[in-house]
Design an enzyme around this catalytic site. Structure first.
Site, PDB file in Angstrom:
ATOM      1  N   HIS A   1     -18.233 -62.461 -69.306  1.00  0.00           N
ATOM      2  CA  HIS A   1     -19.533 -62.467 -69.976  1.00  0.00           C
ATOM      3  C   HIS A   1     -19.588 -61.656 -71.277  1.00  0.00           C
ATOM      4  CE1 HIS A   1     -23.674 -63.478 -70.021  1.00  0.00           C
ATOM      5  NE2 HIS A   1     -23.902 -63.422 -68.727  1.00  0.00           N
TER       6      HIS A   1
ATOM      7  N   TYR B   1     -35.944 -60.309 -63.087  1.00  0.00           N
ATOM      8  CA  TYR B   1     -35.307 -60.528 -64.389  1.00  0.00           C
ATOM      9  C   TYR B   1     -35.123 -62.026 -64.583  1.00  0.00           C
ATOM     10  CZ  TYR B   1     -31.319 -60.721 -67.693  1.00  0.00           C
ATOM     11  OH  TYR B   1     -30.476 -61.012 -68.747  1.00  0.00           O
TER      12      TYR B   1
END
Length: 700
Positions: free
Chosen positions: A400, A519
């Site tokens: 990522h 989130y």
């Protein structure tokens, strides 16, 4: 570029000079304490003396010996370059095409706006007493430390070459010390090829690889269409990190290296490593037929000529270690020249193709293979791993640091589409062609060899045990929801993403009699070098809807009206986040600057707002969610980000939805998935039949 001749340079390369010495560790320790004596109080000095002497006895000797070893091995000076720092190439000719300098810079929100939003977001999460205390802390910050830190951030925004966030964000990823699989790397699962014969492992791997090379060829030649949102271009910089990138383990902070002109790929099969060039001298990519020959050769070679050490001690498991531990073992791995050569080839390759022995039958088992597997036959430090199972089930595991889901989704969608378009023109099955191959026509594939010491084998055994424990505690459940999809939700004049987020809250509240910080990832690629912002899904309007669902006297009309208000509030907050006006990145930037201030000024105290339990509670994302996918994918998944949380990757299609839910508690995962399905059905009944939701499981 000037010519590469170095004849005159050699004249000034004083090789007769002595090498820079490595001082004795004891001398350095004594000098360090001597230098600190005038700077510290007696109490501080005594504490530091204890720390230093502890270092001298424990970690110091090992690190010092590594430095002495590096002094002997280094071609110039031990100081000039860290051990095994592989340099990515510096060519930028094609990269400049995608560096959208005309895009606006990520803004710094007004401090007052962030403070007000912060309190608004915290209101549903805190008790009245906690909220009042936090309000005092926040207003104190707004008057005292906040303005100075905010002005520093505004100054950084002006000075930064790209984005004020970029340096902080890179550090946030590279300084992660826990293992990458499950915790950091997400996965994508492709739809099967519509033609059953093309789900043969070799054919599917070759088709997806050929499609990836087509994508890279377009990227490097400036033919890749820019991402757009409505009529606006989005930042394309992440595509320059998509290929040829590898995360290198270092103690404290890793490095991300990118080899922009790489022309080869790495293949893993049964824990053996292979490599071959996929672009010829003129820049043309290998054809699918040539790739099929290469993959068939690799599978036959690993079957007929296995390396017992690699079979029994899979090196790839080292990439599942906590990062500091992996960094330490990495230095041991690099003690052998043959390992250095193989690692260089692996690190600099465009991407990794994993030819797996597994043959998962359903979505759930396929998700586990793509997200974490058993740690063998993987290299989790590589930005892109293209995974193809024996039965053609395929997917991507993504590191990522340099790239976000939106970028990988574009890549995955494009290569899936291209591989399907090409199937109509496919030649006869590769096995018919292989039987007629002459020796001179066989593909050039290089096996990457490794030397494993007894110590390294022990490290791999430890890594195997540790990773097995992590995998066993990670649960994955998949919900393939077919009752309705995007079309139905839009017909009811509600945002599909907002409705799904409402369902998440309804399900979680029904399960736990409380709400948790949530989130949702919001893309900010409309800005130069934009990444993501956090969308905080629990709004006051969302809470109103949950209250009505818990009230047995509420009517369907009230609930429906409240649902639409919650959806509108969700979209409003999501829009602010995508415009760079969320609060998480702003607060993160201010906090990061406070850490810099503390390092710069000895007596500087971290502002109380960042030590307040409320800040930790907001960032403790019980529900970590992300909407990322399309028709090319069956699933998108990632792990939970907190021990008692859930990771929910979801894809909203026209007539169905896919949810990949993970947690560290098997019972709770199944429970949440069951309640999520029930919540979606209850919302549909509310919208279609006017049946009110009766959430008797809890009261707010």
């Amino acid at each position: 570029m000037g010519d590469s001749s170095t004849s005159w340079i050699d004249i000034y390369d004083n090789k007769e000079l002595p090498r820079l010495p490595v001082p004795e560790l004891r001398d350095t320790i004594d000098q360090y304490l001597e230098i600190l004596t005038p700077l510290l109080s007696q109490e501080e000095l005594e504490n530091t003396r204890r720390v230093v002497e502890d270092f001298y006895v424990k970690d110091g000797p090992e690190l010092h010996n590594l430095l002495v070893k590096l002094q002997v091995q280094a071609k110039t000076s031990w100081l000039e370059g860290e051990k095994r720092t592989i340099m990515g190439d510096s060519s930028t000719s094609w990269i400049d095409i995608y560096d959208n300098k005309e895009l606006p810079r990520l803004p710094v929100p007004e401090l007052r706006d962030t403070i007000d939003q912060y309190l608004e977001i915290l209101t549903p999460l805190l008790s009245q007493e906690e909220l009042e205390n936090t309000r005092r802390v926040v207003e104190d910050f707004y008057v005292k430390d906040g303005p100075e830190l905010h002005n520093l951030l505004v100054k950084l925004q002006v000075q930064a070459k790209t984005s004020w966030l970029e340096g902080f964000w890179d550090s946030a990823y590279l300084e992660i010390r826990y293992p990458l699989p499950i915790n950091v790397n997400p996965c994508f699962v492709f739809q099967d090829d519509p033609s059953p014969v093309r789900n043969d492992q070799v054919i599917r791997a070759a088709a997806l690889t050929a499609s990836s090379l087509w994508f890279i060829d377009n990227l490097r030649n400036g033919r890749l269409d820019f991402d757009r949102e409505r009529t606006n271009n989005l930042c394309m910089f992440q595509y320059t990190k998509l290929f040829g990138s590898t995360r290198i383990p270092y103690r404290g902070r890793d490095k991300l290296l990118t080899f922009h002109e790489s022309k080869h790929i790495t293949i893993l099969a049964r824990n053996h490593f292979y490599s071959f060039v996929v672009f010829d001298e003129d820049g043309g990519p290998l054809s699918q037929e040539e790739l099929e020959l290469c993959y068939d050769f690799i599978l036959k070679d690993v079957e007929n000529n296995p390396d017992p050490d690699l079979q029994n001690y899979p090196i790839s498991l080292l990439t599942t270690l906590p990062r500091d531990r992996w960094a330490k073992v990495y230095n041991k791995l690099m003690d052998f020249e043959i390992n250095q050569v193989s690692f260089d080839k692996l690190a600099s390759s465009l991407f990794v193709v994993c030819l797996d022995d597994s043959a998962p039958s359903g979505l759930e088992s396929t998700s586990k293979v793509m997200l974490h597997s058993d740690g063998t036959n993987r290299w989790f430090d590589k930005s892109i791993q293209l995974i193809v199972c024996q039965n053609g089930k395929s997917g991507i595991n993504m590191e990522h640091t340099g790239i976000d889901g939106h970028t990988s989704l574009r890549f995955a969608t494009d290569i899936f589409n291209y591989s399907i378009r090409r199937r109509c023109d496919s030649p006869s099955p590769y096995r018919n062609r292989i039987e007629n191959l002459q020796d001179s026509d066989k593909p050039f594939v290089e096996r990457l060899n490794w030397e494993l010491s007894v110590d390294l084998k022990k490290e791999i055994e430890k890594a195997t045990l540790k990773y097995t424990q992590l995998v066993q505690t990670t649960d994955t459940k998949v919900l393939h929801f077919t009752a309705f999809g995007k079309r139905f939700i839009v017909r009811n004049k509600i945002s599909p993403d907002a409705l799904v987020q409402v369902a998440f809250q309804l399900a979680y509240y029904g399960a736990y009699n409380e709400i948790g910080s949530t989130y949702e990832s919001a893309m900010t690629k409309s800005f130069f070098h934009g990444r993501t912002e956090t969308m905080r899904s629990v709004t006051e309007e969302m809470m109103d809807f949950l209250r009505l669902c818990s009230d047995s006297s509420s009517t369907a009309k009230e609930q429906k009206s409240s649902l639409k208000k919650a959806a509108k509030a969700h979209i409003k907050r999501l829009k602010r986040a995508k415009q760079g006006m969320g609060i998480d990145r702003h607060l993160f930037g201010l906090y990061s600057l406070s850490l810099h201030q503390q390092q710069k000024f000895g007596g500087y105290q971290i502002p109380e707002i960042f030590l307040d339990p409320a800040y930790a509670k907001m960032k403790h994302d019980i529900l970590s969610t992300s909407n990322c996918g399309g028709y090319a994918l069956s699933l998108f998944g990632f792990g939970p980000v907190v021990p008692n949380g859930f990771g929910i990757g979801y894809i909203i299609k026209d007539s169905c939805m896919h949810f990949n839910v993970t947690s560290f508690n098997r019972v709770q995962t199944a429970r949440l998935v069951n309640l999520l399905e029930l919540s979606l059905l209850e919302i549909a009944q509310l919208l279609v039949n006017g049946t009110p939701i009766r959430l008797r499981r809890a009261k707010l």
